[in-house]
Structures are given as structure tokens and as C-alpha cells.
Design a protein around this motif. Structure first.
Motif, PDB file in Angstrom:
ATOM      1  N   UNK A 197       0.887  -1.166   0.000  1.00 57.91           N
ATOM      2  CA  UNK A 197       0.000   0.000   0.000  1.00 57.91           C
ATOM      3  C   UNK A 197       0.924   1.214   0.000  1.00 57.91           C
ATOM      4  N   UNK A 198       0.868   1.974  -1.083  1.00 57.92           N
ATOM      5  CA  UNK A 198       1.835   3.064  -1.252  1.00 57.92           C
ATOM      6  C   UNK A 198       1.501   4.205  -0.283  1.00 57.92           C
ATOM      7  N   UNK A 199       2.500   4.623   0.498  1.00 55.90           N
ATOM      8  CA  UNK A 199       2.287   5.750   1.427  1.00 55.90           C
ATOM      9  C   UNK A 199       2.932   7.028   0.896  1.00 55.90           C
ATOM     10  N   UNK A 200       4.047   6.900   0.194  1.00 55.80           N
ATOM     11  CA  UNK A 200       4.656   8.063  -0.466  1.00 55.80           C
ATOM     12  C   UNK A 200       5.240   7.632  -1.801  1.00 55.80           C
ATOM     13  N   UNK A 201       5.073   8.474  -2.808  1.00 58.48           N
ATOM     14  CA  UNK A 201       5.608   8.203  -4.152  1.00 58.48           C
ATOM     15  C   UNK A 201       5.939   9.562  -4.770  1.00 58.48           C
TER      16      UNK A 201
END
Ligand code: NAD
Ligand code: ZN
Length: 379
Positions: free
Chosen positions: A31-35
Motif C-alpha cells: 500500500x503506497x504511502x509516499x511516491x
């Protein structure tokens, strides 16, 4: 899931796409939290590549593991991880030598090497500017973070690409304590090269660009700013090094470099470095240069050609290293510098946005709008 999707040149939209999922036993789902948005995304955004309409952007990713494949042994659900932009297997001929930037397993084209998330010519992998990301060979690729993962999220996310990339430029250039280093470009990558040179004990770090806001960030970590719209950068470096030239040079711009008049000249930075680095000095080139496309027309036909002064480079006995950065070679030790409070790469973050604001952010970052240095997206 929501994702930032390529619609055509200078056009992205946040749309619904099928959820990323576990496809192989060795996969991990994050689950992407920062990109982040990266200068490399702009090659595709501007329509300079074969990036297909409908594909998802995002190769600078971190997040929380939400599912693991049956063959994953080390990474656990709930782990906070940062992912190298290079997708690699760990066991091919190149990975065995630490060249995860040229993995032969994860790149489906047998005549090519190297894969990445959300990237043209680097495999079919989905990008992380989305809610979920499939990470192949999860045990090998995911770098686990400690208790401070959330608190230092904007620092650790830089381990996915630009911090190791800037560090790689200094490695290829051969920076050692006491060196003088000239860096072409004060974009995120050039600023990370400046930070890396400083960490390595360089005596003098000089950063060349023309954007005052970016040059000011270089000065914040003790570098000398050289504005090439005002002064000749080669002369400025000679003046700073008693006429000798810098010991090392880092190219952090790529083929979109501008000449002093502001016209695109893919050789501008390389020639500046060849002329400002001393005899027997080293140059590391991480700015992207692309293969020539024989079928290309108009502006695109110029790509791949960089008219560098090879004669001067040869005559001065300089060395030059090129190419993608093998992020895995450096990300663990750079992680530990961040954890120890000895590196804080988040000082360059200018904007923190949600996925929905991505289209505006791409427009501003692409036009180098004042103050738009590094955009982090929080899906
Ligand atoms: P960016 O476009 O934000 O920054 C580039 C900077 O270079 C700009 O500030 C621009 O003003 C400056 N510039 C242009 N011409 C110049 C010149 N002649 N002299 C000095 N400065 C000049 O991009 P970025 O995110 O910092 O990335 C830089 C390059 O690194 C891009 O080509 C990107 O694709 C590449 N990159 C490579 C790797 C790798 O693994 N090798 C990884 C990440 C990014
Ligand atoms: Zn990047």
C-alpha cells in the motif's frame, strides 16, 4: 484503485485502474504511502518515449506491505519498506555482480537489460503513483525500515532513487575526502550528488544551474552556487580551484541540457564538465541519455546524439562512468545514515500533495515553476 495515468504528451489524469495484485509467489503487495514525481518521469510525460497511453507512472515508492506471496520468507505483512526503482531478481549474471540496474531476469526484452516501475522501455511493470504496487522478488527488492519509518517518510522515500543515484554519480566520479567536486544541475538528482559529496568529505562542492531557488538549496548544505546564466561555469570552477580544475565532476542533467543561451544541447553539461574537471579527474554521468532512434523525426531525431569534445576528454586522461544507478548497492547504508540523523535528503521537498493534485503538479514540475523542486505524493 486510483492511479496517475499517462494520457498523451503533457497530459496525465488520475483514473480508476485494476487493483495491483500478487501475480507470482515471490511478489509482495505494497500500500503506497509516499511516491515521488521524478525528473525521469518527464521524459515520458513530455512524449519523448514509447510510453503507452494508459500506463501508470511512479518509480520512487515506499509503503506498507499488505500481502505477501507464498514464496516470500523475509518480508512480513505490516513491514514499512522502500523500493529501489530498479526491479531486479538478485540471481542473474548482472545481479550477481551487484549490477541490479541491468537485471536480465526482470527485463522481458532479451536484447535489453534493466527494469523499473512505470517506465518506458523498462518492462511492463505498473507504477507506484497509485494506491497499491506489486513488487516482484519482494524479499530481494524491499528494503525494510525501522520504527522511525513514518516520522522520516520524506527522507526514506529518497532511497528509492535520487539519493542512491546522486551517490552513484559521486562513486563513478571517484570522490574521496578532500576532493573538489563540480556538479552539473541543481535538480533533485544534482542536489543529492551534492549531499553525497559532502557526506564523503569533499572539501569543495560547486553546483551549476540557473534556477535561483534550486541554487539556494545547494547553498543550504554548504555548496558553492554557480549561476551559468550569469557567469561562464568553466571559468568559475577554474577560479575556485586555483586554475587547476575540479578533481571530480557529476553530470545530473541528461540530454535535456541547455546551452548558455537556453537552447537544448545534449552535450552542454558533458562539455562543461570535460573542460572544468582537471587532467586525470573523474566524471560520473547519471543524467539520462537515450539511444538514437533511426526512425525519429523533427526534435526527436536529435535525441541520442551528444556532440562531446572527446578529444579534450582523452587528452586530459579523464575517466567517465555512465548509466542507471544500482540503487540496492547503496540504499542500506544511506538508510542507516538517515536513521542516525547524519543525512536528511528531505530538505529538497517543496510540495506534498494528494493523488488528485497530480496533473497540476506535473505541469508545474515540468515547467520548472519557481519553487517546484521535489513533489511527494501521499496516496
Ligand atoms: P530536473 O529536470 O528536475 O533537473 C535538471 C536541472 O538541470 C534543472 O534544474 C536545469 O535547470 C538544469 N540544467 C539544464 N541545463 C543545464 C546546464 N547546461 N548546466 C547546469 N544545469 C543545467 O531533473 P532531476 O530530477 O534532477 O534529474 C536529472 C537527471 O537525472 C534526469 O535526466 C533524470 O532522468 C536523471 N536520473 C537518472 C537516474 C539514474 O539512475 N541514472 C535516476 C534518476 C534520475
Ligand atoms: Zn526517479
Amino acid at each position: 484503485m486510483k492511479a496517475v495515468v499517462y494520457q498523451g504528451p503533457r497530459d496525465v489524469a488520475v483514473t480508476d485502474v485494476p487493483d495491483a495484485k500478487i501475480e507470482r509467489p515471490t511478489d509482495v503487495l505494497v500500500r503506497v504511502t509516499t511516491t515521488n514525481i521524478c525528473g525521469s518521469d518527464l521524459h515520458m510525460y513530455e512524449g519523448r518515449t514509447s510510453f503507452e497511453v494508459g500506463r501508470t507512472f511512479g518509480h520512487e515508492n515506499m509503503g506498507e506491505v499488505v500481502e505477501i506471496g507464498s514464496g516470500v520468507e523475509k518480508v512480513k505483512v505490516g513491514d514499512r519498506v522502500v523500493l529501489p526503482f530498479n526491479i531486479s531478481c538478485g540471481f542473474c549474471k548482472n545481479c550477481e555482480r551487484g549490477l541490479t540496474n541491468y537485471c536480465l531476469t526482470t527485463q522481458p526484452d532479451p536484447s535489453a537489460a534493466g527494469a523499473a516501475y512505470g517506465f518506458a522501455e523498462m518492462g511492463p511493470y505498473g507504477g507506484g503513483q497509485a494506491e497499491l504496487l506489486r513488487v516482484p522478488f519482494g524479499d530481494h527488492n524491499a528494503l525494510r525500515l525501522g520504527e522511525d519509518a513514518e516520522e522520516k517518510e520524506n527522507d526514506y522515500v529518497m532511497l528509492s532513487d535520487i539519493f542512491p543515484t546522486g551517490y552513484h554519480a559521486t562513486e563513478m566520479a571517484g570522490v574521496i575526502p578532500g576532493d573538489s567536486v563540480v556538479i552539473a544541475g541543481a535538480g533533485p538528482v544534482g542536489l543529492m550528488a551534492a549531499l553525497s559529496a559532502t557526506i564523503k568529505g569533499a572539501a569543495k562542492v560547486m553546483v551549476v544551474d540557473r534556477h535561483p531557488d534550486r541554487l539556494a538549496l545547494a547553498e543550504q548544505i554548504g555548496a558553492i552556487a554557480i549561476d551559468d546564466s550569469k557567469v561562464d561555469p568553466v571559468q568559475a570552477v577554474l577560479d575556485q580551484t586555483m586554475g587547476l580544475g575540479a578533481d571530480r565532476g557529476c553530470e545530473c542533467v541528461g540530454y535535456q541540457a541547455h546551452d548558455p543561451q537556453g537552447n537544448e544541447d545534449p552535450a552542454a553539461t558533458l562539455n562543461m564538465l570535460i573542460n572544468s574537471v582537471r587532467f586525470t579527474g573523474g566524471i560520473g554521468t547519471v543524467g539520462v541519455f537515450v539511444p538514437q532512434d533511426p526512425g525519429a523525426k523533427g526534435e526527436l531525431a536529435k535525441q541520442g546524439k551528444a556532440a562531446i569534445d572527446f578529444g579534450t576528454h582523452w587528452f586530459k586522461g579523464q575517466t567517465m562512468g555512465n548509466g542507471q544507478a544500482p540503487v540496492k548497492r547503496y540504499n542500506r547504508r544511506l538508510r542507516d545514515l538517515i536513521a542516525a540523523g547524519k543525512a536528511k535528503p528531505s530538505w529538497i521537498v517543496s510540495h506534498e500533495i494528494s493523488l488528485d493534485q497530480a496533473a497540476d503538479a506535473y505541469r508545474n514540475f515540468d515547467s520548472r515553476s519557481k519553487g517546484w523542486t521535489k513533489v511527494v505524493i501521499k496516496p
